[in-house]
Design a protein around this motif. Structure first.
Motif, PDB file in Angstrom:
ATOM      1  N   TRP A  80       0.828  -1.203   0.000  1.00 39.39           N
ATOM      2  CA  TRP A  80       0.000   0.000   0.000  1.00 39.39           C
ATOM      3  C   TRP A  80       0.862   1.252   0.000  1.00 39.39           C
ATOM      4  O   TRP A  80       1.921   1.294   0.606  1.00 39.39           O
ATOM      5  CB  TRP A  80      -0.933  -0.009   1.207  1.00 39.39           C
ATOM      6  CG  TRP A  80      -1.956  -1.089   1.085  1.00 39.39           C
ATOM      7  CD1 TRP A  80      -1.896  -2.337   1.616  1.00 39.39           C
ATOM      8  CD2 TRP A  80      -3.159  -1.029   0.340  1.00 39.39           C
ATOM      9  NE1 TRP A  80      -2.998  -3.065   1.254  1.00 39.39           N
ATOM     10  CE2 TRP A  80      -3.800  -2.277   0.468  1.00 39.39           C
ATOM     11  CE3 TRP A  80      -3.775  -0.049  -0.422  1.00 39.39           C
ATOM     12  CZ2 TRP A  80      -5.019  -2.568  -0.136  1.00 39.39           C
ATOM     13  CZ3 TRP A  80      -4.991  -0.334  -1.020  1.00 39.39           C
ATOM     14  CH2 TRP A  80      -5.599  -1.574  -0.877  1.00 39.39           C
ATOM     15  N   GLY A  81       0.373   2.270  -0.690  1.00 35.50           N
ATOM     16  CA  GLY A  81       1.085   3.535  -0.779  1.00 35.50           C
ATOM     17  C   GLY A  81       1.005   4.336   0.511  1.00 35.50           C
ATOM     18  O   GLY A  81       0.183   4.075   1.393  1.00 35.50           O
ATOM     19  N   TYR A  82       1.883   5.309   0.580  1.00 34.60           N
ATOM     20  CA  TYR A  82       1.866   6.212   1.724  1.00 34.60           C
ATOM     21  C   TYR A  82       0.582   7.016   1.720  1.00 34.60           C
ATOM     22  O   TYR A  82      -0.012   7.280   0.679  1.00 34.60           O
ATOM     23  CB  TYR A  82       3.087   7.135   1.687  1.00 34.60           C
ATOM     24  CG  TYR A  82       4.371   6.362   1.880  1.00 34.60           C
ATOM     25  CD1 TYR A  82       4.652   5.760   3.107  1.00 34.60           C
ATOM     26  CD2 TYR A  82       5.271   6.206   0.848  1.00 34.60           C
ATOM     27  CE1 TYR A  82       5.812   5.025   3.298  1.00 34.60           C
ATOM     28  CE2 TYR A  82       6.449   5.482   1.019  1.00 34.60           C
ATOM     29  CZ  TYR A  82       6.699   4.900   2.249  1.00 34.60           C
ATOM     30  OH  TYR A  82       7.843   4.172   2.431  1.00 34.60           O
ATOM     31  N   ASP A  99      -0.553   2.591   4.909  1.00 28.43           N
ATOM     32  CA  ASP A  99       0.719   3.307   4.833  1.00 28.43           C
ATOM     33  C   ASP A  99       1.977   2.443   4.694  1.00 28.43           C
ATOM     34  O   ASP A  99       2.723   2.237   5.640  1.00 28.43           O
ATOM     35  CB  ASP A  99       0.846   4.201   6.063  1.00 28.43           C
ATOM     36  CG  ASP A  99       1.801   5.369   5.820  1.00 28.43           C
ATOM     37  OD1 ASP A  99       2.233   5.558   4.670  1.00 28.43           O
ATOM     38  OD2 ASP A  99       2.123   6.060   6.789  1.00 28.43           O
ATOM     39  N   GLY A 100       2.208   1.921   3.489  1.00 26.40           N
ATOM     40  CA  GLY A 100       3.438   1.189   3.185  1.00 26.40           C
ATOM     41  C   GLY A 100       3.448  -0.279   3.587  1.00 26.40           C
ATOM     42  O   GLY A 100       4.450  -0.952   3.404  1.00 26.40           O
TER      43      GLY A 100
END
Length: 82
Positions: A44-46, A51-52
Motif C-alpha cells: 500500500w502507498g503512503y 501506509d506502506g
C-alpha cells in the motif's frame, strides 16, 4: 588446492495454502502443485489507511467465484487485459 565442506542450508518449501476468506486448506495435487487458487500481493502507498504495509492474500477458487459476483464490472477474461 581449495577444499570445501558441504553445508546444508534450509530451503523454504511451500507446504500449505489456506484461503484467507473461508480458512480452508487448498488441496495439494502433487509435491509441487496446489489446486487452482489466487494469490494477491499489494504494498500500500503512503497516506493510505495501510501506509506502506505489504499485504498478501490467498483465495480458494470457490471464494474467488463468490467475490467476483459482487463486482460492478466483471473481470476481463482473455489475453493480457484491456
Amino acid at each position: 588446492m581449495k577444499v570445501f565442506s558441504e553445508r546444508s542450508m534450509p530451503i523454504p518449501q511451500l507446504c500449505n495454502v489456506r484461503c484467507n476468506v473461508c480458512g480452508r486448506d487448498v488441496e495439494k495435487e502433487n509435491l509441487d502443485y496446489f489446486e487452482d487458487h489466487m494469490s494477491l500481493t499489494k504494498t500500500w502507498g503512503y497516506f493510505s489507511p495501510f501506509d506502506g504495509e505489504p499485504h498478501n492474500i490467498d483465495l480458494c477458487i470457490e471464494c474467488y467465484q463468490d467475490w467476483i459476483t459482487k463486482f460492478e464490472i466483471p473481470p476481463y477474461v482473455g489475453g493480457a487485459g484491456a
